[in-house]
Design a protein around this motif. Structure first.
Motif, PDB file in Angstrom:
ATOM      1  N   GLY A   6      27.457   9.741 109.945  1.00 35.17           N
ATOM      2  CA  GLY A   6      28.133   9.899 111.230  1.00 35.17           C
ATOM      3  C   GLY A   6      27.332   9.159 112.277  1.00 35.17           C
ATOM      4  O   GLY A   6      27.063   9.660 113.356  1.00 35.17           O
ATOM      5  N   ASP A  17      29.824   5.921 108.604  1.00 28.89           N
ATOM      6  CA  ASP A  17      30.770   6.574 109.518  1.00 28.89           C
ATOM      7  C   ASP A  17      32.171   6.326 108.976  1.00 28.89           C
ATOM      8  O   ASP A  17      32.391   5.358 108.262  1.00 28.89           O
ATOM      9  CB  ASP A  17      30.650   5.995 110.934  1.00 28.89           C
ATOM     10  CG  ASP A  17      31.101   6.989 112.000  1.00 28.89           C
ATOM     11  OD1 ASP A  17      30.230   7.560 112.690  1.00 28.89           O
ATOM     12  OD2 ASP A  17      32.327   7.206 112.132  1.00 28.89           O
ATOM     13  N   ARG A  53      26.871   8.083 125.944  1.00 31.33           N
ATOM     14  CA  ARG A  53      25.853   8.668 125.061  1.00 31.33           C
ATOM     15  C   ARG A  53      24.479   8.353 125.630  1.00 31.33           C
ATOM     16  O   ARG A  53      24.100   7.193 125.751  1.00 31.33           O
ATOM     17  CB  ARG A  53      26.014   8.068 123.657  1.00 31.33           C
ATOM     18  CG  ARG A  53      24.894   8.383 122.676  1.00 31.33           C
ATOM     19  CD  ARG A  53      24.911   9.854 122.270  1.00 31.33           C
ATOM     20  NE  ARG A  53      24.114  10.080 121.074  1.00 31.33           N
ATOM     21  CZ  ARG A  53      22.858  10.520 121.077  1.00 31.33           C
ATOM     22  NH1 ARG A  53      22.223  10.753 122.226  1.00 31.33           N
ATOM     23  NH2 ARG A  53      22.227  10.718 119.940  1.00 31.33           N
ATOM     24  N   TYR A  87      32.722   6.664 124.448  1.00 33.97           N
ATOM     25  CA  TYR A  87      31.613   7.490 123.949  1.00 33.97           C
ATOM     26  C   TYR A  87      30.298   6.721 124.054  1.00 33.97           C
ATOM     27  O   TYR A  87      29.287   7.257 124.535  1.00 33.97           O
ATOM     28  CB  TYR A  87      31.869   7.928 122.501  1.00 33.97           C
ATOM     29  CG  TYR A  87      30.722   8.732 121.931  1.00 33.97           C
ATOM     30  CD1 TYR A  87      30.565  10.077 122.251  1.00 33.97           C
ATOM     31  CD2 TYR A  87      29.751   8.135 121.123  1.00 33.97           C
ATOM     32  CE1 TYR A  87      29.492  10.814 121.771  1.00 33.97           C
ATOM     33  CE2 TYR A  87      28.684   8.859 120.635  1.00 33.97           C
ATOM     34  CZ  TYR A  87      28.554  10.193 120.952  1.00 33.97           C
ATOM     35  OH  TYR A  87      27.481  10.911 120.489  1.00 33.97           O
TER      36      TYR A  87
HETATM   37  C1  LIG Z   1      29.524  12.691 118.421  1.00 33.89           C
HETATM   38  S1  LIG Z   1      29.557  11.250 117.423  1.00 33.89           S
HETATM   39  C2  LIG Z   1      27.834  11.050 117.074  1.00 33.89           C
HETATM   40  C3  LIG Z   1      27.463   9.628 116.807  1.00 33.89           C
HETATM   41  C4  LIG Z   1      25.950   9.408 116.657  1.00 33.89           C
HETATM   42  N1  LIG Z   1      25.439  10.120 115.504  1.00 33.89           N
HETATM   43  C5  LIG Z   1      25.224   9.829 117.906  1.00 33.89           C
HETATM   44  O1  LIG Z   1      24.232  10.577 117.795  1.00 33.89           O
HETATM   45  O2  LIG Z   1      25.603   9.419 118.998  1.00 33.89           O
HETATM   46  C6  LIG Z   1      30.172  11.820 115.849  1.00 33.89           C
HETATM   47  C7  LIG Z   1      30.342  10.707 114.833  1.00 33.89           C
HETATM   48  O3  LIG Z   1      30.570  11.302 113.550  1.00 33.89           O
HETATM   49  C8  LIG Z   1      31.580  10.587 112.888  1.00 33.89           C
HETATM   50  N2  LIG Z   1      32.199  11.499 111.912  1.00 33.89           N
HETATM   51  C9  LIG Z   1      32.776  12.700 112.165  1.00 33.89           C
HETATM   52  N3  LIG Z   1      33.203  13.255 111.024  1.00 33.89           N
HETATM   53  C10 LIG Z   1      32.883  12.387 110.022  1.00 33.89           C
HETATM   54  C11 LIG Z   1      33.073  12.401 108.619  1.00 33.89           C
HETATM   55  N4  LIG Z   1      33.718  13.423 107.998  1.00 33.89           N
HETATM   56  N5  LIG Z   1      32.605  11.358 107.898  1.00 33.89           N
HETATM   57  C12 LIG Z   1      32.003  10.300 108.511  1.00 33.89           C
HETATM   58  N6  LIG Z   1      31.802  10.225 109.846  1.00 33.89           N
HETATM   59  C13 LIG Z   1      32.233  11.261 110.598  1.00 33.89           C
HETATM   60  C14 LIG Z   1      32.528  10.145 113.996  1.00 33.89           C
HETATM   61  O4  LIG Z   1      33.342   9.050 113.619  1.00 33.89           O
HETATM   62  C15 LIG Z   1      31.532   9.800 115.097  1.00 33.89           C
HETATM   63  O5  LIG Z   1      31.139   8.451 115.043  1.00 33.89           O
END
Ligand SMILES: C[S@@+](CC[C@H](N)C(=O)[O-])C[C@H]1O[C@@H](n2cnc3c(N)ncnc32)[C@H](O)[C@@H]1O
Length: 222
Positions: free
Chosen positions: A49, A70, A22, A18
């Protein structure tokens, strides 16, 4: 139905994949600049997150006391490299492990979309609790509701799942949690960024926009 535990494990397993894909610029970052410009004074801001920390947490850390949260340990391991010395917390955004009124602002970039639909109001209520009155929030959601999996996301061989409430529902959830929406934008996908576009929207018309993602900036009512 999306399982938080499966999503957490998947983000552990594909952390490097990822991070490599990104995009670090694009419309989501232009919006972040606009959002940060609306904040006044020394600011404590939560990135819920935060993932690998690039580019969002890294950018926030340049101008604010930023805390990244996260639930994926591997994502936080990468974030520790992206934001050396940054404050990072392992936890679930549905039950933010912070005191009430302890942040001036919060952001959630592409993380709400992995939370089971029925629990998404709890995330926005948790933001309302940890933000001070008048605090600012920037969140994104898919424009159209959709739930499902991709068994080979980003050609990683790893299954990822999403539960997208859709822009109109997320707008309603924000308002129900006590936020007044100040701005909305339709945004292109930053995993396919080519300098892709974005467009300011009327919050009342978010459901009609043609962009795949909708961002909301909102203020917690005093
Ligand atoms: C698509 S990635 C986005 C990461 C970053 N915010 C970005 O813009 O690139 C989604 C992130 O949300 C985290 N995540 C998803 N559900 C979550 C939750 N319930 N609590 C904490 N983190 C969460 C995942 O572990 C992941 O790192």
């Amino acid at each position: 139905m999306v399982s938080r535990e499966r999503v957490r494990r998947a983000y552990d397993d594909l952390a490097d994949v990822y991070a490599a894909q990104r995009a670090v610029d694009g419309p989501g970052m232009e919006l972040l600049g606009e959002f940060v410009d609306t904040l006044e004074g020394p600011t404590r801001i939560l990135d819920a997150g935060c993932g690998q920390g690039t580019p969002v947490l890294e950018r926030l850390s340049e101008s604010a006391m930023a805390v990244g949260l996260d639930f994926s340990r591997e994502q936080l391991r990468l974030a520790a490299d992206s934001v050396p010395g940054g404050a990072l917390v392992q936890g679930d955004m549905t039950a933010l492990p912070f005191e009430s009124d302890s942040f001036d602002a919060g952001v959630a970039y592409w993380s709400l979309i992995h939370v089971p639909n029925a629990t998404q109001p709890a995330v926005l209520e948790a933001f309302a609790r940890v933000l001070r009155p008048g605090g600012r929030l920037l969140v994104c959601d898919g424009t159209t509701d959709w739930a499902g999996e991709n068994p080979d996301w980003l050609d990683s061989g790893i299954e990822m799942s999403w539960d997208i409430a859709g822009a109109a529902t997320t707008r309603d959830h924000l308002e129900a949690a006590g936020f007044a929406i100040t701005d909305a934008w339709g945004v292109e996908d930053t995993l396919e960024a080519d300098g892709a576009g974005y467009q300011r929207l009327e919050p009342t018309a978010v459901a009609d926009n043609d962009f795949p993602w909708t961002f909301f900036a909102a203020t917690l009512e005093e």
